[in-house]
Design an enzyme around this catalytic site. Sequence first.
Site, PDB file in Angstrom:
ATOM      1  N   ARG A 170       3.456  32.770  51.763  1.00  0.00           N
ATOM      2  CA  ARG A 170       2.233  31.977  52.287  1.00  0.00           C
ATOM      3  C   ARG A 170       2.403  30.912  52.033  1.00  0.00           C
ATOM      4  O   ARG A 170       2.188  30.268  50.750  1.00  0.00           O
ATOM      5  CB  ARG A 170       0.932  32.586  51.847  1.00  0.00           C
ATOM      6  N   GLY A 171       2.687  29.635  53.097  1.00  0.00           N
ATOM      7  CA  GLY A 171       3.388  28.580  52.797  1.00  0.00           C
ATOM      8  C   GLY A 171       2.046  27.550  51.933  1.00  0.00           C
ATOM      9  O   GLY A 171       2.553  26.820  51.047  1.00  0.00           O
ATOM     10  N   GLU A 172       0.785  27.830  52.443  1.00  0.00           N
ATOM     11  CA  GLU A 172      -0.178  26.926  51.749  1.00  0.00           C
ATOM     12  C   GLU A 172      -0.264  27.290  50.348  1.00  0.00           C
ATOM     13  O   GLU A 172      -0.774  26.550  49.352  1.00  0.00           O
ATOM     14  CB  GLU A 172      -1.568  27.274  52.484  1.00  0.00           C
ATOM     15  N   ASP A 173       0.077  28.575  49.975  1.00  0.00           N
ATOM     16  CA  ASP A 173      -0.205  29.091  48.590  1.00  0.00           C
ATOM     17  C   ASP A 173       1.013  28.775  47.711  1.00  0.00           C
ATOM     18  O   ASP A 173       0.873  28.336  46.524  1.00  0.00           O
ATOM     19  CB  ASP A 173      -0.283  30.540  48.561  1.00  0.00           C
ATOM     20  N   ARG A 178       4.525  27.472  48.821  1.00  0.00           N
ATOM     21  CA  ARG A 178       5.550  26.583  49.364  1.00  0.00           C
ATOM     22  C   ARG A 178       6.158  25.654  48.443  1.00  0.00           C
ATOM     23  O   ARG A 178       7.436  25.195  47.977  1.00  0.00           O
ATOM     24  CB  ARG A 178       5.437  26.073  50.464  1.00  0.00           C
ATOM     25  N   GLY A 197       3.028  28.457  67.573  1.00  0.00           N
ATOM     26  CA  GLY A 197       2.613  29.576  68.357  1.00  0.00           C
ATOM     27  C   GLY A 197       2.024  30.777  67.697  1.00  0.00           C
ATOM     28  O   GLY A 197       1.598  30.875  66.448  1.00  0.00           O
ATOM     29  N   GLU A 213       5.658  39.443  59.805  1.00  0.00           N
ATOM     30  CA  GLU A 213       7.197  39.572  59.121  1.00  0.00           C
ATOM     31  C   GLU A 213       7.236  40.775  58.169  1.00  0.00           C
ATOM     32  O   GLU A 213       8.206  41.158  58.259  1.00  0.00           O
ATOM     33  CB  GLU A 213       7.069  38.223  58.144  1.00  0.00           C
TER      34      GLU A 213
END
Length: 1013
Positions: free
Chosen positions: A25-28, A30, A58, A92
């Site tokens: 999860r990028g926000e958490d 990255r 998308g 994913e």
Amino acid sequence: MEKGRAESSSSFKHEWTYDVFLSFRGEDTRFNITGNIYNSLVKKGIHTFMDDEELRKGKKITPALLKAIQKSRIAIIIFSKNYASSTYCLDELVEILKLVNAEGRLVLPVFYDVDPSLVRHQRGTYSEAMAKHEERFPKNKGKVQKWRGALREAADLSGWHFQNGSESEYKLIDKIVEEVSKKINRVPLHVVDNPVDLDSAVLQVSSLLGLGSEVIMVGIYGFGGQGKTTIARAVYNLIADQFESLCFLADIRETAIGKLGLVQLQETLLSEILGEKDIKVGNVNQGIPIIKRSSIEGTRGGIDWFGSGSKIIITTRDKQLLNSHGVVRLHEVKLLSHQKALELFSWHAFKSHEVKSGYVKISKRAVSYARGLPLALEVIGSHLCDKSLDECKSALDKYEKVPHQDIHEILKVSFDGLGDDEKGIFLDIACFFNKGEVEYVKQMLHAHGFHAEDGIRVLAGRSLIKIDSCVAKLRMHALVQDMGREIVRQESIREPGGRSRLWFDEDIIHVLEENTGTEKVELIMLDGCKNKEVQCSGKAFMKMKNLRILVVDNAVFSTGPKRLPNSLKVLSWNCYPSQSLPSDFNPKQLEMLHMRESCLEFFQPPKMLKTLTVLYFEKCKFLTELPSLSGATFLKKLSLDNCTKLVKVHDSVGFLKNLHCLSAKGCTQLENLVPCIKLASLEILDLQGCSRLKRFPEVLGKMKKIREINLDKTAIDKLPLSIGNLIGLEQLSIKKRGKHVIQLPDSIHALTKVVVVTSDKPQGFRFFRRSHKNERLGSEISPSSMLVYQGARREMSDFTTFDVYYSFMSPNNVIEVCIPMPLVHHDFEMLFPKMPTDFQNRLTKSSMCFSFRKKFPRIALCYHVSPNSTGSLMSDFKFSVLINGAKQFSSSCACIAHSTRGLIFWCDLQSKVDEVFTEHDWNEVEIQWELNKQKSNSKSGTMDDHWEGNGCLCWTLIGLYKKGNNKQRVKFENPTSDFPLPCCSPTTLLHAMGHQIKLQSHVLKSENEVKRR
């Protein structure tokens, strides 16, 4: 060519784009843990995929992201607090776990500041996220359920749990990098250069291994050259990344020979599992506890020897070995289909997946020779590579006579591992009995001195043969068969007479004509030289002192043998050319004698009878008599089929206590089989087509094992009362040609199982009935006291005599049944019929009454039974006589006829003594008739209410003889009221019956015309 190679490669042979795929999860994470893992992996040279924001535009996973997942060897999933809030992350996760389940892809979960139980049970932030998804996708609850299932599944995988403050983040990253490095630096095993049709087998074995912590053993079995090890290597490569330690022990059979070999295997296993070199265990017994302490117990331990989650793959040629070690998950290797076999051959012969132009025919011949065996396709294809067409043809010609050495040696390994008994059985099947019926093969193997049942089981367990249960036949792969035959050929390469087994016609003819046979020859089967006369001297068998089985079929000999070895256990000689067996032939262990279509005129059995179990004389057209077989106490099968000159069978045949099957079909000159039979073991008696056979033997003693009797097309018109002793009988076939009538004795009603078959229709008929009180089946008999006439002829001269069986006889009875004289002219004072008023409602019961004074008159009783349909007619009737209400007797008669017009039954009744009845002025007589309907029995064994074949009463007559009777002392009810007679008076009973038949035919014709209208 590269395109073809790509098409033939299998999904297990991966060409990875990335070593690692990072799911997060990028926000958490990255810019913290995920970024740090990525940088550390890249510094170690590990090619890692970490997406950027462009790939997340998308609502769905982009094709580029999906391809990255599929082309990554390892997936690392960083579960953070808000991981489940992202549908991208959840999608994913689903795609990654698909690869885990389908291909065993390695997944390493990292629970970053999140307890795995929250992910597994979706609590806390994960519960909130999933609730929002359900609100967002109210019409697609299935998708949300997939996400929930993926989270539960991933939380059960082995990985790392990191909590801030519990340890340094860099230590966690070092562990991850170390684990990944170890996995990607493992060198995969070489599987095969040109994999063809491996996908399905690899995936099947992988599915048998399963996932999770359960210890699982899977056995891959098949005979040599099928690709067992190839499949195992492919599966090993596919799932290896899932395990901390792994080992592939190749060539165990060769390495394990002797104690030092087993020690070496233990040392190799420990070294690879523990990652240490130069481990020494001393001896096998010292190695076992070391392996146990390592939780990887040895190469022959049980399932409890292995650590949690261990997966063990065993390849073997011996299925029984897997069974003995409790391996229940099995995969049998299949041979290649023709199309796949042609592709594999092409790779080796032409370095392409397609056949080279001009080589299609020769390639198909090579593939046909290999019969789907990968080893043979690879060896033959490589050998024919770059050869001309003529060279290819020459090579294949050679292989069809002498197997390729490389193929032979690999297949022979299975043979070398057999015991002596199994080796002999294998060679017999390879040389003679491939595709043979199992029971026949067992008989022949037993005659050769082998333990057939156990040996066949061993060969089947080692995949050397297969048993086709549908047709009960043995099957052996053509190249395995060639291997066995080559072993025999190498016993004496130049002289066939020095080999143990001879099956090739040219070799056999050479040995017989050149007299080169030796005591090494044990079994000969000659089949198929009908176009060439064998010039045998007659002494060709003299040197073959150990010959046990001799089979000659479809061969013409110039002369018969003058000597035959006494060592023979089986002699089967079709078209045997001599009138008799050699005079000095005295085998002491002969078990089977088959002399089909031979020229035997007489058979003088010597001591051979003591061990004989099978005796066949089919189509011996010169054999006139079968002598005594009293010494054949072990005889089980006797066949005299189509011996068209046979006129006498010795009485001893009826007392062979072990005889199972007696067949004399088509013996057209045989009038009597034997007078009596007492055959306790008999199951089948077949006398079909014995057109002159008039008498069925008396049955002495109970026969419980009898199942079938066939009397089709015989001249038997009456069965004896003693057939009631055939208590095991299930089927009695009496199919006749022409208008033939056969009487069934009263004892047929006591046989509970028997079905009587009278036609080719699927059903038969049961005659069993329970006796009423005071009745006994066939307690007394009046022999030949009833005439039976088939109503098709007008001259009334063709009669059969039947017995009358009494089921009840009063102690005071004075009435007797006696036979009439139909051809002697008798005048009758009166004729009185009892007819149904409506032919459409025919009777199964009838009665007629009259009165007399003092002496019971002599009367004629006649009744006509007509079939309900064309074909067979079942008539099973009872008639009783009552005087003044007291039953004098009840009698019965059952028969089968092949008639369209029915049967007329005629008997006379008269008093045994004069003027017994003096108590009444008039004595009332009632005569009752009753037809019993037989229920049909279908092939399935079920009973139904189908009455086709049963008869019905058309009319009945009573005739009062003029001679010997006083007309004034007899009176009838309703005289001639519904039976118009000719004007002539008095009239003969024959004339009256003829008139009644004519009248009945006219009425039936009128009824049919009405129906047609």
